[in-house]
Write a protein that holds these residues in place. Structure first.
Motif: not given
Length: 434
Positions: A57-58, A125, A268, A292, A320, A322-323
């Motif tokens: 994800p990074r 995820y 979140s 994302s 994105s 993010d992932a």
């Protein structure tokens, strides 16, 4: 040998090498150690896959694609390949499926990792992806029956009188028939103009003259403000009553976080979700390529069951932070249902099954005419990654060198040129490298 990160239990030469080469960061190894301690996973091959799945994800990926990893290998911070003897693919998948840290997509007790075919996900995820896929399927399958066909046709005739606007008209037609519309295209292809007229069509055709509740959203505040400004500029040209123009000019434009109700104490989780959906009839997400996987899943979760979603953006631009690359994945390998590039057929009606029937792709550049080398180069560059034309990279260089132009273009473009870059010492690169 213990990885050179303090207080870790996992011991693997491969992990140490990858950590030393910058492929893995401290957090990847610590997370792998925590998973091993919590689950009792003691297989170094599982540790390696876990660390790479935590890392994914990074790098913008929602999972670790094991076959692709075998095909392309691993690279460190400098981009250099790091030689690691990866386990045999079939044996690696078997070890993961048997690990207490992993469950398969078929079910089982909760685990930190999920193996879905040859792809290894962090549980979070995998759940986001499943939620989004199921909800998008619901939107694709929905067939709103709230608009009269004759009223729709009359509104579209008013808003799209020019035969050259056939594809833009089709986007509005899709939006009146479906709960999901995907409008994609590069810069200068008329996305904002199409959105304005599409929203006017939904407004004009609303049953019983009700004013639809429409909201504009974007992943960033700058993108939201830019969209609102562009819509205000386009509204003045609409052949519609003044109150409709005023209504479109006054549409709220928010970041997705603000729209969903960001809560600092629970970053979140948002105020609007499945249990407390958004009140809007139509949600427009601009610059959708920047959304994302987690953010898109939460936005779609928060839609009312009868709401419409319009995704707008360029699948080849603004990824994105993010992932996930949701817009690109939605557009995917499927050909667009509608295209205006002149070389592909335009579908006769927004009918059919699957997400492809919701996609309208704008490919005719209004900002760059046939005399523009910038437009020609942009189109050639877009063909390179997709492999649409053999030698597309050579085509790009040929356009820049003035050796070729597009059919119907000038003998030579005046607005582009190939400038030789300089080496570190200041001298130009040899011609054979250009």
């Amino acid at each position: 040998m213990t990885v050179h990160v303090p207080d870790t239990l996992v011991t693997s030469t491969d992990l140490e090498r990858l950590h030393g080469a910058g492929v893995l960061e401290d957090v990847d190894v610590h997370a792998t150690d925590a998973i091993a301690r919590l689950t009792g996973a003691d297989d170094p091959d599982v540790w390696l896959a876990t660390a790479l799945a935590v890392r994914a994800p990074r790098l913008g990926h929602v999972c670790l694609d094991l076959p692709r990893l075998h095909a392309v290998g691993l690279a460190g911070e400098s981009g250099e390949r790091v030689e690691v003897a990866l386990p045999d693919l079939a044996a690696w998948q078997a070890a993961l499926a048997a690990s207490p840290a992993v469950r398969t997509a078929d079910g089982g007790d909760p685990t930190p990792l999920v193996l879905d075919g040859p792809r290894l996900y962090l549980d979070r995820y995998w759940r986001y992806e499943q939620r989004l896929v199921h909800r998008l399927h619901d939107l694709v399958a929905a067939r709103p029956a709230d608009r009269d066909a004759d009223v729709v046709a009359a509104a579209l005739d008013t808003l799209f009188p020019d035969p050259d606007d056939e594809v833009q008209r089709r986007a509005a037609e899709v939006a009146t028939h479906r709960a999901l519309t995907v409008l994609t295209g590069g810069p200068g292809t008329g996305k904002t103009t199409t959105v304005v007229r599409l929203l006017a069509a939904l407004w004009l055709t609303a049953p019983d003259g009700a004013v639809p509740r429409i909201v504009l959203a974007a992943p960033t505040g700058k993108a939201a403000a830019r969209m609102a400004e562009a819509i205000r500029s386009s509204v003045t040209e609409l052949p519609v009553p003044s109150e409709l123009r005023a209504g479109l000019e006054g549409l709220p434009a928010l970041t997705v976080h603000r729209l969903l109700g960001y809560q600092p104490g629970a970053p979140s989780r948002f105020r609007h979700d499945v249990a407390t959906p958004l009140p809007h009839d139509v949600v427009v997400l601009d610059e959708a390529s920047m959304a994302s996987l987690p953010l898109m899943a939460k936005l779609v979760d928060a839609l009312r069951p009868d709401a419409r979603l319009l995704l707008v953006g360029d699948r080849d631009q603004l990824t994105s932070v993010d992932a996930g690359a949701v817009l690109s994945d939605i557009c995917g390998p499927q050909p667009p249902a509608v295209s205006d590039d002149g070389g592909r057929p335009v579908s006769a009606a927004p009918e059919g099954d699957g997400v492809a029937a919701t996609i309208v792709r704008l490919t005719r550049f209004h900002r760059f005419g046939p005399e523009s080398g910038i437009g020609a180069v942009a189109r050639a560059i877009q063909r390179v990654p997709d492999g649409e034309a053999p030698g597309a990279a050579d085509e790009v260089l040929g356009l820049l060198r003035g050796e070729r132009t597009e059919p119907g273009g000038p003998d030579r473009y005046d607005d582009v040129a190939l400038v030789a870059p300089a080496t570190a010492g200041g001298s130009p690169l040899p011609p054979d490298l250009l």
